[in-house]
Design an enzyme around this catalytic site. Structure first.
Site, PDB file in Angstrom:
ATOM      1  N   GLU A  27      11.018 -85.872 -58.938  1.00 50.10           N
ATOM      2  CA  GLU A  27      11.091 -87.071 -58.107  1.00 50.10           C
ATOM      3  C   GLU A  27      11.356 -88.261 -59.026  1.00 50.10           C
ATOM      4  O   GLU A  27      11.258 -88.125 -60.263  1.00 50.10           O
ATOM      5  CB  GLU A  27       9.773 -87.266 -57.340  1.00 50.10           C
ATOM      6  CG  GLU A  27       8.566 -87.401 -58.230  1.00 50.10           C
ATOM      7  CD  GLU A  27       7.245 -87.327 -57.476  1.00 50.10           C
ATOM      8  OE1 GLU A  27       6.234 -87.805 -58.027  1.00 50.10           O
ATOM      9  OE2 GLU A  27       7.196 -86.784 -56.354  1.00 50.10           O
ATOM     10  N   HIS A  78       3.929 -89.371 -57.091  1.00 46.86           N
ATOM     11  CA  HIS A  78       2.652 -89.193 -57.756  1.00 46.86           C
ATOM     12  C   HIS A  78       2.367 -90.292 -58.770  1.00 46.86           C
ATOM     13  O   HIS A  78       3.258 -91.008 -59.208  1.00 46.86           O
ATOM     14  CB  HIS A  78       2.636 -87.819 -58.438  1.00 46.86           C
ATOM     15  CG  HIS A  78       2.728 -86.702 -57.456  1.00 46.86           C
ATOM     16  ND1 HIS A  78       3.933 -86.265 -56.955  1.00 46.86           N
ATOM     17  CD2 HIS A  78       1.770 -85.955 -56.848  1.00 46.86           C
ATOM     18  CE1 HIS A  78       3.709 -85.291 -56.088  1.00 46.86           C
ATOM     19  NE2 HIS A  78       2.421 -85.091 -56.007  1.00 46.86           N
TER      20      HIS A  78
END
Length: 305
Positions: free
Chosen positions: A217, A260
Site C-alpha cells: 500500500e 497501517h
C-alpha cells in the site's frame, strides 16, 4: 517443508489468561498447534483449555523439561517489552507480538536484543503465521474451522502487513487450487521485527515454496528493500504484489491517511505509482485486485518452470 514452524514446534502464550489470549489459545489448540504453557504473573497453577499457567517464562521452560521454540505475546503495551525480553533471555527463538500501540523505543530495544540473541520477532500488531494443516501461531485465520477453509497446503508463500489481507490473499490462492506454503502477518506498526526482505531467505530455503505474494500500500520503504534484496540475491522465487490504495495518489486525496501505522507517505517515492514502478522494475508483478492474484501467480509459475 515450511518456514519457521513445523509439526513439532512448541510455544507458550504470554498473557494467556486475558480474554483475547484465551480465545487465541483455543483456536491454536483446535488447529493442532502444540501450546506447552502459558504465562501470567500471579496465576501459576491455573489452566487455560488444559494448558498449564506459570508466573514466569523460566517456570514454563522448566516444566517443559527443555527449550521452548516460540511465544505468542498478548500482554498490554506497557508490559510488552518486559515480556519479550524475558522470553528471549529464556532461549525462545520465535516471538509473535500480537499487541499494538507499543512505544517505539520499546520495540527498537526488543528487536535489538532479538538480533543479539539470534531470535526472530514477528509483529508487533500482527496476527502471526500459519503453515496449513501443520501449525498456527497467533490469531491468523480465526477459529480452526475457518482457517482450514482459507489455508490449504500449496507452493505459494504469503506476507502481509494486514492480518485480514493475509487471509484474503491466502483464501484466493486456496480457492484457485494453488494453496499456501507459509503465510505470515508481519504487523502494521512503524517498527516491526521482520520485514519482507528479512523473511525472504526463509522462503528461499524452503523447497515447498515456489512463489511469493505480498500485500502493499502507499507509504513505507519495505517494498524498496524487497526489490533491492531480490536484485542482489538473484532470487529464484517469482513475486506477485497486490497493491491496495492506488486511489490515494489522486490530487483530491492528498493529506488523507490510509492503511497501517507504518506506511507513512513521506514523499513522491512512497506513492503507489512510484512503488508500482519500482516493484515492476525488479521483475515483481503488481495487481490491483485480489481476484487477479491467482492468475498472476500461475503465469509466474509457468514462466519459472
Amino acid at each position: 517443508m515450511s518456514i519457521l514452524l513445523s509439526a513439532d514446534f512448541t510455544f507458550i502464550v504470554q498473557g494467556i489468561t486475558g480474554r483475547e489470549a484465551v480465545n487465541l489459545t483455543r483456536e491454536c489448540l483446535d488447529y493442532g498447534s502444540k501450546i506447552v504453557g502459558g504465562v501470567t504473573p500471579g496465576r501459576k497453577g491455573r489452566e487455560v483449555h488444559g494448558v498449564p499457567v506459570f508466573d514466569t517464562v523460566e517456570q514454563a521452560v522448566e516444566n517443559h523439561g527443555g527449550p521452548i521454540d516460540g511465544s505468542v505475546v498478548t500482554v498490554p503495551p506497557a508490559f510488552t517489552k518486559d515480556a519479550v525480553l524475558e522470553a528471549i533471555e529464556n532461549g525462545i527463538k520465535l516471538i509473535v507480538i500480537v499487541t499494538e500501540r507499543i512505544p517505539r523505543r520499546d520495540v527498537a530495544q526488543m528487536v535489538e536484543l532479538a538480533e543479539l540473541r539470534g531470535a526472530r520477532i514477528i509483529g508487533p500488531n500482527c496476527l502471526g503465521l500459519i503453515v496449513p494443516e501443520v501449525c498456527k501461531m497467533g490469531g491468523i485465520g480465526g477459529p480452526a474451522k475457518d482457517a482450514a477453509k482459507a489455508y490449504a497446503p500449496g507452493p505459494v508463500g504469503v506476507m502481509s502487513r494486514s492480518g485480514g489481507m493475509t487471509t484474503e490473499i491466502s483464501s484466493s490462492l486456496t480457492a484457485a487450487g494453488l494453496g499456501v506454503s507459509t503465510a505470515v502477518s508481519i504487523g502494521g506498526d512503524a517498527i516491526i521485527g521482520s520485514t519482507y526482505a528479512e523473511l525472504m531467505p526463509y522462503f528461499e530455503a524452503d523447497e515447498q515454496t515456489r512463489a511469493i505474494v505480498i500485500y502493499t500500500e502507499p507509504g513505507g520503504r519495505m517494498e524498496a528493500q524487497l526489490s533491492e534484496w531480490v536484485a542482489e540475491h538473484d532470487s529464484r522465487l517469482p513475486i506477485v504484489a497486490f497493491m491496495a490504495g492506488k486511489f490515494m495518489d489522486d490530487e483530491e486525496m492528498k493529506g488523507m491517511s490510509f492503511g497501517h501505522a507504518g506506511t507513512i507517505v513521506e514523499g513522491k517515492e512512497d506513492t503507489a505509482t512510484e512503488k508500482i514502478a519500482r516493484l515492476e522494475a525488479a521483475g515483481i508483478r503488481v495487481v490491483e485486485r485480489i481476484d487477479e492474484i491467482p492468475d498472476a501467480v500461475k503465469e509466474k509459475l509457468g514462466a519459472a518452470v
